[in-house]
Design an enzyme around this catalytic site. Structure first.
Site, PDB file in Angstrom:
ATOM      1  N   ASP A  78       5.536  -0.482   3.748  1.00  0.00           N
ATOM      2  CA  ASP A  78       4.678   1.219   4.111  1.00  0.00           C
ATOM      3  C   ASP A  78       5.024   1.656   5.245  1.00  0.00           C
ATOM      4  OD1 ASP A  78       3.000   3.095   3.560  1.00  0.00           O
ATOM      5  OD2 ASP A  78       1.393   1.717   3.484  1.00  0.00           O
ATOM      6  N   ASP A 148      -1.928   8.297  -1.714  1.00  0.00           N
ATOM      7  CA  ASP A 148      -3.539   7.690  -1.525  1.00  0.00           C
ATOM      8  C   ASP A 148      -4.399   8.422  -1.846  1.00  0.00           C
ATOM      9  OD1 ASP A 148      -2.029   5.443  -0.021  1.00  0.00           O
ATOM     10  OD2 ASP A 148      -1.994   7.499   1.783  1.00  0.00           O
TER      11      ASP A 148
END
Length: 383
Positions: A78, A148
């Site tokens: 990430d 997300d």
């Protein structure tokens, strides 16, 4: 852990650096920052200068130590910080225009070295959601976290957009909790699954917080996904309507099996009729078209339970919750055998939706944010 059928994975964010770290104390020149300017930190972090080959070499060595420290099967890579202060201390001022390009080239070299060194690890890319969904990173990371935002209403738009450039097999899609953590929208568990299934399926919610009915439904969802994974992930994806009704179809490469889905954003009063039109089938073959049996929670019908109950049942009461444990309402069944031409050109007229009066096993409960999944299998006589 593997004896339980579980594999071990970790989440890493190696491109960031904190000022309060031994690495920064030793190499402050490895952080991207514009000389003489205040630094715009994000998440209390700075960005390591991947335009500097020394930094890339260091990260290859350090991440190799991490990935060798245990039996790691999955890595989520990430980068939860926007790119700012794009200035490489390793380059002279007249070459700063190369910094962003050289950063990405350094990242690709890092990814290539690690994926070649650890071929058995599944790497998933991510950068504040789907911001690193480029063809370059897909050379090394075979799947990317699409966003997300896991709310299925938003995901129907996000995943449809991705479908114009990417196959479902690279798009990670998760069933998350309701209310959703970003939108606070409440949506049915089957809708969250029906949207996420058109990608690389996962679950990100606390199973300890779920009841028996939800856990049983998730078990069935996973079994169904495994049975149809080749169609969801590797079949041809077709877009139908897109508006208040979203319509998708995935068809196996041999066109013998297909999965269709309709999703409704907001219901309309007195609108019982709905169609589903398939895509990508063989026109002359005959198909068995059907949906999975489903039963509905009586609490979804609110005060309407009192039109049939012998005693008054107050919504949210202990009595209503107790009844809901033992009584459910039947969902409609769709099942026909017809040609691919009919399924694609005429479509299937679905069972009528609830419109204010009357409900039985042939009535389609289709409220806000509801969806249905349909299955099509070529009959043996057509093969």
């Amino acid at each position: 852990m593997e004896d339980l059928g579980l594999l071990f994975g970790i989440w890493v964010e190696p491109e960031m650096i904190s000022r309060k770290s031994r690495l920064y104390e030793a190499h402050p020149d490895w952080a991207m920052q514009i000389p003489g300017k205040p630094h715009a930190e994000g998440r209390n972090q700075m960005i390591l200068d991947l335009a500097n080959p020394e930094v890339v070499d260091y990260l290859i060595a350090k991440m190799s130590e991490v990935f060798s420290s245990g039996k790691i099967s999955y890595v989520k890579w990430d980068m939860n910080r926007i790119m700012s202060d794009i200035y490489s201390p390793s380059l002279p001022p007249e070459r700063q225009g190369e910094t962003a390009h050289r950063y990405i080239c350094g990242f690709y070299r890092l990814a290539k070295a690690l994926t070649e060194k650890f071929p058995d690890i599944l790497f998933e890319g991510c950068a504040a959601g789907g911001c690193r969904f480029d063809l370059g990173v897909l050379c090394y990371f075979p799947q990317i976290w699409a966003s997300d935002d896991t709310d299925p209403v938003m995901r129907s738009r996000i995943q449809q957009g991705y479908s114009y450039g990417y196959p479902a097999s690279v798009m990670t899609a998760h069933v998350s909790a309701s209310p959703n953590h970003q939108t606070l929208r409440e949506t049915p568990l089957d809708t969250r699954f029906n949207i996420a299934a058109f990608g690389t399926l996962g679950y990100e919610l606390n199973l300890n917080d779920l009841g028996k009915r939800e856990l049983d439904e998730i078990r069935k969802q996973i079994a169904l996904y495994k049975e149809w994974r080749d169609v969801f992930q590797f079949g041809d994806f077709y877009r139908g309507r897109f508006g208040n009704i979203v319509e998708w179809t995935a068809v196996s490469t041999d066109r013998k099996r297909g999965v269709g889905m309709i999703f409704q954003n907001l219901t309309e009063a007195n609108h019982p009729f709905e169609m589903y039109r398939a895509r990508g089938l063989k026109e002359r073959s005959r198909y068995h078209f059907y949906n999975m049996a489903k039963r509905h929670d009586i609490r979804d019908f609110g005060d309407l339970i009192n039109t049939a109950a012998p005693v008054h049942v107050r919504q949210g009461s202990v009595l209503q919750n107790m009844i809901a444990r033992f009584v459910t309402m039947p969902g409609e069944q769709e099942e026909i055998e017809t040609s691919g031409a009919v399924l694609m050109k005429a479509g299937v007229k679905l069972q009528g939706a609830y419109c204010g009066t009357g409900y039985n096993e042939n009535t389609r409960y289709f409220a806000d944010f509801n969806s249905r999944m349909y299955f099509m299998e070529e009959e043996e006589s057509s093969r």
